[in-house]
Design an enzyme around this catalytic site. Structure first.
Site, short mmCIF file in Angstrom:
data_model
loop_
_atom_site.label_atom_id
_atom_site.label_comp_id
_atom_site.label_asym_id
_atom_site.label_seq_id
_atom_site.Cartn_x
_atom_site.Cartn_y
_atom_site.Cartn_z
N GLU A 35 32.18 -37.31 10.52
CA GLU A 35 31.75 -36.72 9.24
C GLU A 35 32.19 -35.26 9.24
O GLU A 35 32.44 -34.69 10.29
CB GLU A 35 30.22 -36.74 9.10
CG GLU A 35 29.58 -38.10 9.15
CD GLU A 35 28.07 -37.98 9.45
OE1 GLU A 35 27.49 -36.91 9.21
OE2 GLU A 35 27.50 -38.96 9.96
N LYS A 82 31.47 -31.38 9.27
CA LYS A 82 30.35 -30.56 9.69
C LYS A 82 30.17 -29.45 8.66
O LYS A 82 31.00 -28.57 8.53
CB LYS A 82 30.59 -29.94 11.07
CG LYS A 82 29.37 -29.17 11.51
CD LYS A 82 29.50 -28.43 12.79
CE LYS A 82 28.17 -27.76 13.12
NZ LYS A 82 27.48 -27.13 11.98
N ARG A 87 20.35 -26.95 8.12
CA ARG A 87 19.93 -28.30 8.48
C ARG A 87 18.52 -28.53 7.94
O ARG A 87 17.65 -27.67 8.11
CB ARG A 87 19.94 -28.42 10.00
CG ARG A 87 19.53 -29.77 10.54
CD ARG A 87 20.69 -30.73 10.54
NE ARG A 87 20.33 -32.04 11.07
CZ ARG A 87 20.41 -32.38 12.35
NH1 ARG A 87 20.82 -31.51 13.24
NH2 ARG A 87 20.09 -33.59 12.75
N ARG A 146 15.47 -26.67 9.87
CA ARG A 146 15.51 -26.92 11.30
C ARG A 146 14.63 -25.95 12.06
O ARG A 146 14.12 -26.25 13.12
CB ARG A 146 16.96 -26.80 11.79
CG ARG A 146 17.20 -27.49 13.07
CD ARG A 146 18.48 -27.01 13.66
NE ARG A 146 18.20 -26.24 14.85
CZ ARG A 146 19.09 -25.55 15.51
NH1 ARG A 146 20.32 -25.49 15.07
NH2 ARG A 146 18.76 -24.90 16.59
N GLU A 206 22.07 -31.68 5.14
CA GLU A 206 22.40 -30.26 5.09
C GLU A 206 22.03 -29.71 3.72
O GLU A 206 22.42 -30.26 2.68
CB GLU A 206 23.91 -30.11 5.32
CG GLU A 206 24.32 -28.77 5.84
CD GLU A 206 24.16 -28.65 7.36
OE1 GLU A 206 23.77 -29.63 8.01
OE2 GLU A 206 24.41 -27.55 7.87
N LYS A 242 29.56 -31.91 18.03
CA LYS A 242 30.20 -31.17 16.94
C LYS A 242 31.56 -30.70 17.43
O LYS A 242 31.68 -30.19 18.55
CB LYS A 242 29.33 -30.01 16.45
CG LYS A 242 28.73 -29.12 17.50
CD LYS A 242 27.78 -28.12 16.85
CE LYS A 242 27.10 -27.30 17.94
NZ LYS A 242 25.98 -26.50 17.43
#
Lengths: 548, 345
Positions: A240, A242, A247, A262, A290, A416
């Site tokens: 996907e 980033k 987050r 987050r 996100e 990531k």
């Protein structure tokens, strides 16, 4: 590793808390920190333990007095001129600690009080008039020792910053009460009031029911530190984009909507765009994704979001100029059931179904599915990754299709794979002393690029050098200061550094007209002279290419 | 009486320098730390106890040594040394000429450490003072309290079968902390740089407990639970491996501030300093009765501004002494460590 008790560690009352903070602040290893916390959680009073959990997960009592008042009271007691107090503050880098160091030795031997006693007193004080606040705080100063005063001041001013991560605390609790770490992580997340919650309720199965807002602990990825080919068969992986946002989890339970970041901050009110979901999302749904500035399904640069993130109330203008969307990429709860153990593949199907249902409502929905990138080979994916910045992404996420949704930062199933940072060579022109760990050392620098025969500042950067390099630059600053403006020194433009950053946007706050995202020093270019640094034109060019 | 020149503090009437940072004809030395005692001058004058240390660090030179309060005349200037309490042999320099008296403090501390001689306040018209810790946040705890902290820390390490590595400047701090260490154990080891100084001082008749030098032959078994004293540079070197498992504690005034202690990335910081704290500086300056004060190395702008506000005539002076004690320590000790390298690795 069982006999981990520090013999000097008492867990009694406020002194016990102060020595815990002392041990946590000086120990260098995670094991020692976990041991010290676990020892505390085994021996301390229950009311105090609850507050320790609260404080180390960012839930401190509301601030009752501001820094200026604390500073004034301290100056009054010590008789020091204001400029000298400030000089001290710049050297220490922490107000609570500065005051603790400046106050005279304690002169009253008071009755030992508990941590919760002090916190209760501070909470009660929030409604009091200033003289009463002053009376209580200065009295307390007079009977606490230096270490205790520091801790007391930090309770008022907030932010302990002693290197205790949520993970360390969760592990210590898990060790103490013999429960699985992920369960504890979930229990202590979300909305709970340390003033009314009992230790047993917090960590007991029975007590857990009530809170509908509670998010799940986020599963965090490590940066890919090897060639993706080392991950094996591409077919086992999902890629996907980033995204460069915040987050977050969107939770719909009991007909109510909650938005968590987050950082475990409840941010529901900051994003009125999401309110429409309160009626549309089915109860018992938790989305992970996100929070991004975006128009339709096109993401905007993160800097757009920064203009509204710090505000208490979002204005109409900001809603228009910096609209927010949500790129969903995972589903943690479906129909009221925790599905984190299910493979990603399954969760993804359910997620797509939920988002499709939202779209079918016919309303304008701020939720989009973060697309899956199809690829056959790692080489092909590497080529796709090169387009990240054009799409407003920072690179790629690689997730194992069969992976469960784990707790915290875990190695193996999620990676990531970010783009290399943008870089520019610049010269240091201002230096300022750092805070906390770097107090009394010039570690905060401002950098400039060339514009004809002038230097134009364009960014600050705080991190990226080793302690040894910081010491060298610090020595340079002390010997090459041209002027002093309060804590800031103008230095001879001589040291060249490579500045790395993740993004660039137009800004009228800086003379250069640009603002960087995540700027940091990537290396000290000892091989370059100030004549060889980049120019303002180079920066503008980067802005044209990446700053849309 | 004293001019601040680019070679150092110069007395034109007597034609000599005090603690010059460039080679000169005649140098008067306050104490043997490397930023005050530099090589290359033709002759040196210092205290008796500083002499063996200069010989150790600067080699053979033309030396003359005197005791405290024993005046010597240089070209008509009456010069005498007075205890500064900083390290063994450290002295203030008193100059008298035509009825005018100046005192240069060198480095000093006002608390008596039992080794360096008790700081003696000397009346003068003009006082030149250091200001390494010239901010009120630097108010030391009594040394016994810090010694107790060090002793407890060692005991705690022992109970975990750990070696206690104490980082201390090889000349001064290393000898001073022996009091705290000896309270717990006689099993004391030292890095070569510390050991050399220790040996020199013992030979000069200073009563110090016996310590052993860490050598490649030292059995690991014997190091268990022991205390090892090492200079600042050693903490990050592979030399430390031998002591595993160990804990590192730093003894330095800079440890007063938490951020500073954390930055040094050690297990414990003890704010034990051989420099005067803020109350000590004020008390010392006051006791001289001086109307004019020059403030050198440290927080000179803050201290001189404060003194001005208190009605004294004070000014800052730029010198090349300990711009930052830590950096000088590091430089010096790194030099020593590299000399020692073959032996310690």
């Amino acid at each position: 590793m069982s006999s981990s008790t520090e013999i000097s560690l008492t867990t009694n009352g406020f002194t016990g808390f102060a020595s815990l903070v002392q041990v946590l602040g000086t120990s260098t290893g995670t094991n020692e920190k976990t041991d010290a916390l676990s020892y505390y959680f085994t021996h301390a009073a229950d009311e105090d333990k609850v507050w320790v959990i609260a404080i180390f997960s960012g839930r401190r009592p509301k601030r009752v007095v501001n820094s200026t008042l604390l500073q004034n009271w301290c100056a009054e007691i010590t008789g020091l001129p204001v400029w000298l107090f400030e000089e001290c503050y710049h050297t220490v880098g922490d107000l609570g600690e500065t005051i603790a160091l400046l106050l005279p030795e304690p002169d009253i031997q008071g009755q030992q009080k508990s941590l919760s006693w002090y916190i209760d007193a501070l909470i009660r004080l929030s409604k009091a008039e200033e003289p009463e606040k002053k009376q209580f705080i200065t009295d307390t100063w007079r009977h606490l020792n230096r270490e205790e005063r520091f801790v007391f001041n930090k309770l008022i001013t907030g932010g302990f910053r002693i290197g205790v991560s949520q993970k360390v605390m969760v592990n210590a609790l898990s060790k103490t009460v013999q429960m699985d770490a992920p369960v504890i992580a979930h229990r202590i997340s979300g909305n709970w009031d340390p003033g009314t919650t009992k230790f047993s309720e917090l960590l007991n199965n029975e007590g857990a029911a009530a809170d509908h807002s509670k998010p799940y602990p986020f599963y965090l990825a490590y940066a890919l530190d090897k060639e993706p080919a080392a991950l094996g068969d591409p077919q086992e992986w999902q890629a996907e984009w980033k995204w460069d946002g915040i987050r977050g989890q969107i939770i719909k339970r009991n007909r109510q909507l909650f938005v968590w970041s987050r950082g475990e901050e409840l941010m529901t009110d900051k994003f009125p765009e999401y309110q429409v979901l309160e009626n549309l999302l089915p109860d018992g749904t938790v989305l992970d994704g996100e929070i991004l500035p975006g128009r339709g399904d096109t993401p905007l640069p993160f800097s757009v979001l920064q203009t509204r993130i710090g505000r208490k109330n979002v204005s109409k203008k900001q809603l228009q100029e910096a609209p927010v969307v949500f790129y969903a990429y995972d589903l943690l709860e479906y129909d009221g059931v925790d599905i984190r153990d299910q493979p990603l593949e399954t969760r993804r199907k359910l997620l797509e179904q939920i988002v499709n249902d939202l779209s079918a409502s016919g309303r304008a929905i701020p939720v989009f599915i973060s697309p899956v990138i199809s690829f056959k080979t790692w080489e092909a994916l590497a080529a796709i990754r090169e387009r990240s910045r054009e799409l407003g992404a920072e690179g790629l996420m690689l997730k194992r299709i069969q992976s469960a949704y784990q707790v915290g930062r875990k190695i193996g199933d999620w990676w990531k794979w970010k783009m290399d940072a943008l870089t520019i060579d610049a010269v240091m022109v201002y230096a300022q002393k750092g805070h906390g760990r770097r107090s009394n050392l010039y570690t905060d620098y401002t950098f400039a690029v060339q514009d004809g025969d002038k230097l134009v500042t364009f960014t600050k950067a705080y991190s990226g050098l080793t302690d040894k390099e910081f010491a060298q630059v610090d020595a340079f600053v002390k010997r090459n200061s041209l002027e002093k403006f309060g804590p800031v020194r103008t230095v001879k433009p001589e040291l060249v550094f490579e500045i790395a950053f993740e993004g660039i946007a137009a800004s009228n706050r800086h003379k250069s007209g640009v603002a960087l995202r995540f700027p940091r020093i990537s290396r000290w270019r000892k091989d370059k002279t100030p004549g060889e640094i980049n120019t303002l034109a180079d920066l503008k060019q980067l802005l044209d290419v990446y700053g849309k | 009486m004293i001019r601040f020149t680019d070679k150092g503090l110069y007395c034109p009437a007597g034609n000599f320098y005090i603690d010059p940072w460039q080679p000169v004809e005649r140098a008067v030395i306050t104490h043997a730390h490397s930023d005050h005692a530099r090589a290359g001058s033709a002759s040196y004058l210092c205290h008796h106890l500083t002499l063996p240390l200069l010989q150790l660090r600067l080699g053979n030179n033309h030396y003359q040594s005197v005791g405290w309060n024993e005046p010597v005349f240089i070209n008509g200037v009456r010069l005498s040394l007075h205890p500064a309490g900083h390290i063994i042999g450290s002295s203030q320099v008193r100059l008298e000429h035509n009825g005018e008296v100046w005192v240069f403090s060198g480095d000093y501390k006002t608390e008596h450490d039992g080794l360096s001689g008790a700081f003696e306040p000397v009346r003068c018209h003009t006082f030149i003072t250091e200001s390494t810790f010239g901010l009120p946040i630097y108010t030391w705890k009594p040394q016994q309290v810090i010694y107790d902290d060090i002793s407890n820390w060692i005991r705690n390490n022992q109970s975990h079968q750990k070696t206690s590595v104490l980082i201390a400047y090889s000349l001064g701090k290393a000898q001073r902390i022996l009091e705290a260490v000896s309270a717990v154990t006689g099993n004391i080891y030292a890095h070569g740089a510390v050991y050399n100084v220790h040996e020199t001082l013992q030979q000069a008749g200073i009563p110090l407990p016996d310590i052993r030098r860490v050598t490649p032959e030292t059995p690991r078994e014997q190091l268990k639970g022991s205390v090892v004293i090492a200079p600042p540079g050693a903490a990050e070197s592979p030399w430390m491996k031998k002591f595993t498992p160990y804990a590192v504690g730093v003894c330095s005034g800079w440890m007063q501030v938490r951020g500073h202690a954390r930055r040094s990335n050690v297990d414990a910081g003890f704010a034990l300093s051989d420099h005067a704290d803020w109350p000590g500086l004020l008390q010392a300056i006051n006791a001289t009765g001086a109307q004019k004060v020059f403030v050198t190395h440290g927080f000179q702008s803050a201290l001189s501004r404060y003194l001005n506000e208190q009605g004294l005539e004070a000014a800052e002076v730029k010198t090349e002494y300990g711009n930052d004690e830590e950096i000088t320590e590091l430089k010096e000790e790194n030099g020593i460590i590299s000399e020692q390298a073959p032996e310690t690795t």
